[in-house]
Motif scaffolding. Structure first.
Motif, PDB file in Angstrom:
ATOM      1  N   GLU A 166      -0.147 -33.183  14.392  1.00 45.79           N
ATOM      2  CA  GLU A 166       0.393 -32.100  15.246  1.00 45.79           C
ATOM      3  C   GLU A 166       1.011 -30.879  14.809  1.00 45.79           C
ATOM      4  N   HIS A 180      16.054 -15.263  20.950  1.00 50.14           N
ATOM      5  CA  HIS A 180      14.446 -15.566  21.685  1.00 50.14           C
ATOM      6  C   HIS A 180      13.607 -15.034  22.065  1.00 50.14           C
ATOM      7  N   CYS A 224       7.033 -16.073  20.802  1.00 50.08           N
ATOM      8  CA  CYS A 224       8.138 -16.458  20.221  1.00 50.08           C
ATOM      9  C   CYS A 224       7.181 -15.824  17.809  1.00 50.08           C
ATOM     10  N   GLU A 229       7.683 -18.665  15.671  1.00 53.70           N
ATOM     11  CA  GLU A 229       5.996 -19.041  15.753  1.00 53.70           C
ATOM     12  C   GLU A 229       5.268 -18.204  15.151  1.00 53.70           C
ATOM     13  N   GLU A 282       6.809 -25.832  15.747  1.00 56.06           N
ATOM     14  CA  GLU A 282       7.074 -25.364  17.826  1.00 56.06           C
ATOM     15  C   GLU A 282       8.227 -24.453  17.593  1.00 56.06           C
ATOM     16  N   CYS A 283       8.261 -23.720  18.295  1.00 51.56           N
ATOM     17  CA  CYS A 283       9.926 -22.840  18.515  1.00 51.56           C
ATOM     18  C   CYS A 283      10.336 -23.429  18.778  1.00 51.56           C
ATOM     19  N   SER A 284      11.515 -23.663  19.401  1.00 52.14           N
ATOM     20  CA  SER A 284      12.524 -24.853  19.408  1.00 52.14           C
ATOM     21  C   SER A 284      13.591 -24.080  20.315  1.00 52.14           C
ATOM     22  N   ASN A 285      13.910 -23.024  20.431  1.00 50.33           N
ATOM     23  CA  ASN A 285      14.761 -21.710  20.690  1.00 50.33           C
ATOM     24  C   ASN A 285      14.575 -20.785  21.695  1.00 50.33           C
ATOM     25  N   SER A 286      13.890 -21.447  22.221  1.00 53.60           N
ATOM     26  CA  SER A 286      12.938 -20.888  23.489  1.00 53.60           C
ATOM     27  C   SER A 286      13.796 -20.479  24.522  1.00 53.60           C
ATOM     28  N   LYS A 287      14.829 -20.435  25.218  1.00 54.40           N
ATOM     29  CA  LYS A 287      15.923 -20.448  26.279  1.00 54.40           C
ATOM     30  C   LYS A 287      16.698 -19.490  26.045  1.00 54.40           C
ATOM     31  N   SER A 288      17.249 -19.620  23.991  1.00 51.53           N
ATOM     32  CA  SER A 288      17.954 -18.568  24.013  1.00 51.53           C
ATOM     33  C   SER A 288      17.733 -17.491  23.968  1.00 51.53           C
TER      34      SER A 288
END
Length: 162
Positions: free
Chosen positions: A87, A100, A121, A124, A91-97
């Motif tokens: 894997e 970001h 991002c 990322e 991974e960018c997990s804050n893409s909706k903020s």
């Protein structure tokens, strides 16, 4: 980031199997005694390595394990990916903020609320760059390269004793 003990044992087991003085396969009992790990735990590790074609099991009373390909063709990355998985490390997990969107957009003039936020991002991007460098480094180091280094160090130590 920290690699598991399984990865540590897998690499050491492969170094033991790849040792140039080794002319036969190595049984799980000998391998577990050498590494100081239980046979059952090591068997699980060796099973993963076998399934991925890094080692092969030799059946029979005098059976055991041996490298399935030359030590120079087994990279640290190969082993780590078998033991840890393949894997992506980040991974960018804050893409909706909003943060970001500020980092991802190209600085267009429209207000933040009107931007789409579909850009790259930057966090990322940095993390994936680091992963690429790590993978490249691990790909450059093989079981054989480590055995060669150990032999060179041993030879230099023996030469200095005289």
């Amino acid at each position: 980031m920290q690699f598991s003990k399984s990865t540590d044992y897998a690499l050491h087991a492969l170094l033991h199997l790849g040792h140039p003085e080794r002319h036969a396969n190595v049984g799980i009992k000998e391998l577990s005694a050498t590494l100081g790990v239980s046979e059952s735990y090591l068997s699980k590790i060796m099973s993963k390595l076998r399934q991925d074609g890094i080692v092969r099991a030799v059946p029979g009373v005098n059976g055991g394990y041996e490298l399935a390909r030359p030590a120079g063709q087994i990279t640290f990355l190969d082993v780590i990916q078998v033991m840890e998985g393949r894997e992506q490390l980040f991974e960018c997990s804050n893409s909706k903020s909003q943060q970001h969107r500020l980092l991802a957009d190209d600085g267009a003039a429209e207000p933040v609320r009107e931007r789409r936020g579909n850009g790259e991002c930057l966090v990322e991007k940095v993390m994936l760059g680091a992963q690429q460098h790590l993978h490249q480094y691990l790909q450059e180091h093989t079981i054989q390269s480590l055995l060669d280094e150990a032999f060179k160090r041993h030879f230099n130590l023996e030469g200095n004793k005289k």
